[in-house]
Write a protein that holds these residues in place. Structure first.
Motif, PDB file in Angstrom:
ATOM      1  N   ARG A   1      34.913 -35.171  55.912  1.00 10.69           N
ATOM      2  CA  ARG A   1      33.637 -34.439  55.913  1.00 10.69           C
ATOM      3  C   ARG A   1      32.732 -34.997  57.025  1.00 10.69           C
ATOM      4  O   ARG A   1      32.072 -34.255  57.742  1.00 10.69           O
ATOM      5  CB  ARG A   1      32.960 -34.585  54.544  1.00 10.69           C
ATOM      6  N   ARG A   2      32.730 -36.333  57.153  1.00  9.28           N
ATOM      7  CA  ARG A   2      31.922 -36.949  58.215  1.00  9.28           C
ATOM      8  C   ARG A   2      32.470 -36.552  59.589  1.00  9.28           C
ATOM      9  O   ARG A   2      31.704 -36.287  60.520  1.00  9.28           O
ATOM     10  CB  ARG A   2      31.894 -38.479  58.048  1.00  9.28           C
ATOM     11  N   LEU A   3      33.807 -36.477  59.702  1.00 14.81           N
ATOM     12  CA  LEU A   3      34.422 -36.045  60.964  1.00 14.81           C
ATOM     13  C   LEU A   3      33.974 -34.630  61.319  1.00 14.81           C
ATOM     14  O   LEU A   3      33.609 -34.338  62.459  1.00 14.81           O
ATOM     15  CB  LEU A   3      35.951 -36.098  60.858  1.00 14.81           C
ATOM     16  N   THR A  24      16.855 -49.292  61.378  1.00 13.47           N
ATOM     17  CA  THR A  24      17.812 -48.177  61.387  1.00 13.47           C
ATOM     18  C   THR A  24      19.161 -48.648  60.849  1.00 13.47           C
ATOM     19  O   THR A  24      19.529 -48.330  59.726  1.00 13.47           O
ATOM     20  CB  THR A  24      17.947 -47.548  62.784  1.00 13.47           C
ATOM     21  N   GLU A  25      19.891 -49.450  61.626  1.00 13.41           N
ATOM     22  CA  GLU A  25      21.201 -49.961  61.190  1.00 13.41           C
ATOM     23  C   GLU A  25      21.589 -51.122  62.078  1.00 13.41           C
ATOM     24  O   GLU A  25      20.768 -51.646  62.823  1.00 13.41           O
ATOM     25  CB  GLU A  25      22.243 -48.837  61.219  1.00 13.41           C
ATOM     26  N   GLY A  26      22.870 -51.529  62.031  1.00 10.74           N
ATOM     27  CA  GLY A  26      23.372 -52.546  62.951  1.00 10.74           C
ATOM     28  C   GLY A  26      24.103 -51.863  64.093  1.00 10.74           C
ATOM     29  O   GLY A  26      24.307 -50.642  64.072  1.00 10.74           O
ATOM     30  N   SER A  27      24.538 -52.644  65.087  1.00 11.01           N
ATOM     31  CA  SER A  27      25.234 -52.031  66.236  1.00 11.01           C
ATOM     32  C   SER A  27      26.569 -51.427  65.811  1.00 11.01           C
ATOM     33  O   SER A  27      27.058 -50.505  66.448  1.00 11.01           O
ATOM     34  CB  SER A  27      25.439 -53.048  67.356  1.00 11.01           C
ATOM     35  N   ALA A  28      27.166 -51.953  64.722  1.00  8.02           N
ATOM     36  CA  ALA A  28      28.432 -51.400  64.218  1.00  8.02           C
ATOM     37  C   ALA A  28      28.491 -51.487  62.697  1.00  8.02           C
ATOM     38  O   ALA A  28      29.560 -51.668  62.107  1.00  8.02           O
ATOM     39  CB  ALA A  28      29.610 -52.143  64.838  1.00  8.02           C
ATOM     40  N   SER A  29      27.335 -51.391  62.051  1.00  9.12           N
ATOM     41  CA  SER A  29      27.287 -51.537  60.590  1.00  9.12           C
ATOM     42  C   SER A  29      25.999 -50.927  60.055  1.00  9.12           C
ATOM     43  O   SER A  29      25.079 -50.651  60.829  1.00  9.12           O
ATOM     44  CB  SER A  29      27.322 -53.029  60.219  1.00  9.12           C
ATOM     45  N   GLY A  40      27.321 -44.362  56.666  1.00  8.51           N
ATOM     46  CA  GLY A  40      28.496 -45.191  56.370  1.00  8.51           C
ATOM     47  C   GLY A  40      29.118 -44.829  55.029  1.00  8.51           C
ATOM     48  O   GLY A  40      28.411 -44.540  54.064  1.00  8.51           O
ATOM     49  N   ILE A  41      30.442 -44.861  54.996  1.00  3.59           N
ATOM     50  CA  ILE A  41      31.146 -44.619  53.735  1.00  3.59           C
ATOM     51  C   ILE A  41      30.919 -45.835  52.820  1.00  3.59           C
ATOM     52  O   ILE A  41      30.777 -45.694  51.606  1.00  3.59           O
ATOM     53  CB  ILE A  41      32.657 -44.380  53.997  1.00  3.59           C
ATOM     54  N   THR A  42      30.833 -47.013  53.409  1.00  3.32           N
ATOM     55  CA  THR A  42      30.555 -48.229  52.630  1.00  3.32           C
ATOM     56  C   THR A  42      29.114 -48.202  52.115  1.00  3.32           C
ATOM     57  O   THR A  42      28.845 -48.650  50.992  1.00  3.32           O
ATOM     58  CB  THR A  42      30.780 -49.481  53.511  1.00  3.32           C
ATOM     59  N   TYR A  43      28.206 -47.692  52.923  1.00  6.77           N
ATOM     60  CA  TYR A  43      26.797 -47.514  52.517  1.00  6.77           C
ATOM     61  C   TYR A  43      26.750 -46.692  51.228  1.00  6.77           C
ATOM     62  O   TYR A  43      26.096 -47.057  50.260  1.00  6.77           O
ATOM     63  CB  TYR A  43      26.055 -46.825  53.665  1.00  6.77           C
ATOM     64  N   SER A  66      30.279 -52.418  56.349  1.00  5.81           N
ATOM     65  CA  SER A  66      31.157 -51.503  57.093  1.00  5.81           C
ATOM     66  C   SER A  66      32.523 -51.538  56.418  1.00  5.81           C
ATOM     67  O   SER A  66      32.815 -52.456  55.651  1.00  5.81           O
ATOM     68  CB  SER A  66      31.269 -51.874  58.573  1.00  5.81           C
ATOM     69  N   SER A  67      33.345 -50.538  56.730  1.00  8.78           N
ATOM     70  CA  SER A  67      34.670 -50.437  56.103  1.00  8.78           C
ATOM     71  C   SER A  67      35.494 -51.698  56.298  1.00  8.78           C
ATOM     72  O   SER A  67      36.191 -52.128  55.396  1.00  8.78           O
ATOM     73  CB  SER A  67      35.450 -49.291  56.730  1.00  8.78           C
ATOM     74  N   THR A  68      35.437 -52.272  57.494  1.00  8.52           N
ATOM     75  CA  THR A  68      36.292 -53.428  57.764  1.00  8.52           C
ATOM     76  C   THR A  68      35.624 -54.745  57.358  1.00  8.52           C
ATOM     77  O   THR A  68      36.295 -55.679  56.938  1.00  8.52           O
ATOM     78  CB  THR A  68      36.674 -53.484  59.261  1.00  8.52           C
TER      79      THR A  68
END
Ligand code: PMP
Length: 286
Positions: free
Chosen positions: A51-53, A178-183, A205-208, A242-244
């Protein structure tokens, strides 16, 4: 051994996968991507990632080259062809190969590239010590909700952290988190989790979403809003997700301790809920 990747309908070893230099992904960063974690060979929240894609593709006006069923099959086949039970699938779609011209090309097939890598989540030691972060002005564009492969601003912002020996850069736009550079970033104030809204200034984020769900299901108070830098700096706790990386405590921001400089009580609660969810749900068939 070279991992197996997928490129435009073919599975092949990574070292044999090539894209023409006129690909618009290479020339313009004209494409979008997704990252999906795979636990015990179960793809996590496929539907939500797709859905995000679709949202990202709509945002750049690029037709989705596959149905959800086709994506599901491709992802599962890629996972099956690669080693390791825990993986993360990275895939991206560009506007394809065309004569260099900013305007959209006509009748050009998109490029679809997919690869899977071993999923190595944050080691326990990092969870226990926490990480340092620095802050920076969020100077990215106005469509941070699109998961664009044009990541130069994120790359430059992340490097600010690396240059300071820190793990992440926390971004403020006009003084607002807002957020992190990759999170994604969360704060905790007097036991209440504070989260920025899912608007055009952050990647949803899906983790969010999972953190929000776990908080709601277990009665941890949570408030969504626009939080000024001064409030974030005075918070008792800061986390990134984040996911990872999953959920990680930030214990220093710009060399100042966050709260008492240790992972906080609400973090430990969320960490336990997340790990429990991972064992019970993520590792089980949908
Ligand atoms: N924001 C940005 C800018 C990201 O790059 C990411 C993913 N690395 C996230 C947020 C977190 O998204 P997710 O939880 O889906 O990994």
């Amino acid at each position: 051994m070279s991992p197996v990747v997928h490129l435009n309908g073919q599975f092949l070893p990574l070292d044999q996968a090539f894209v023409p230099v006129l690909d618009r992904g290479f020339i313009f960063g004209d494409g979008v991507y997704e990252v999906i974690p795979v636990y015990s060979r179960h793809v996590f929240r496929l539907e939500e990632h797709l859905r995000r894609l679709q949202h990202s593709l709509d945002g750049i006006r690029l037709a989705n080259p596959h149905t959800d069923e086709e994506w599901g099959q491709l992802i599962r086949e890629l996972v099956a062809r690669n080693a390791g039970d825990d993986q993360y699938v990275y895939f991206h779609i560009t506007r394809g190969v065309a004569k260099r011209d900013h305007a959209f090309p006509q009748n050009t097939a998109p490029t679809v590239f997919m690869m899977s890598s071993p999923l190595i989540t944050s080691p326990q030691e990092l969870v226990e010590t926490g990480i340092s972060a620095v802050s920076a002005n969020d100077n990215r564009w106005d469509r941070c909700d699109i998961k664009s492969i044009a990541l130069l601003p994120n790359v430059l912002l992340r490097q600010v952290a690396v240059d300071h020996g820190a793990a992440e850069t926390v971004l403020f736009r006009d003084g607002i988190l807002t957020e992190g550079s990759a999170s994604n970033i969360f704060a905790v104030e007097n036991g209440v989790i504070l989260a920025p809204p899912k608007d055009n200034h952050m990647l949803p984020g899906i983790t969010y979403d999972l953190v929000l769900e776990l908080a709601a299901a277990h009665g941890i108070p949570l408030e969504i809003g626009k939080y000024h830098e001064s409030r974030i700096r005075a918070a008792n706790e800061l986390w990134l997700t984040s996911s990872t990386k999953e959920v990680l405590p930030i214990i220093r921001l710009d060399a100042q301790p966050v709260g008492d400089g240790k992972p906080g009580a609400v973090f430990w609660k969320m960490h336990a809920l997340y790990q429990d969810y991972k064992t019970r749900v993520m590792r089980s068939p949908a």
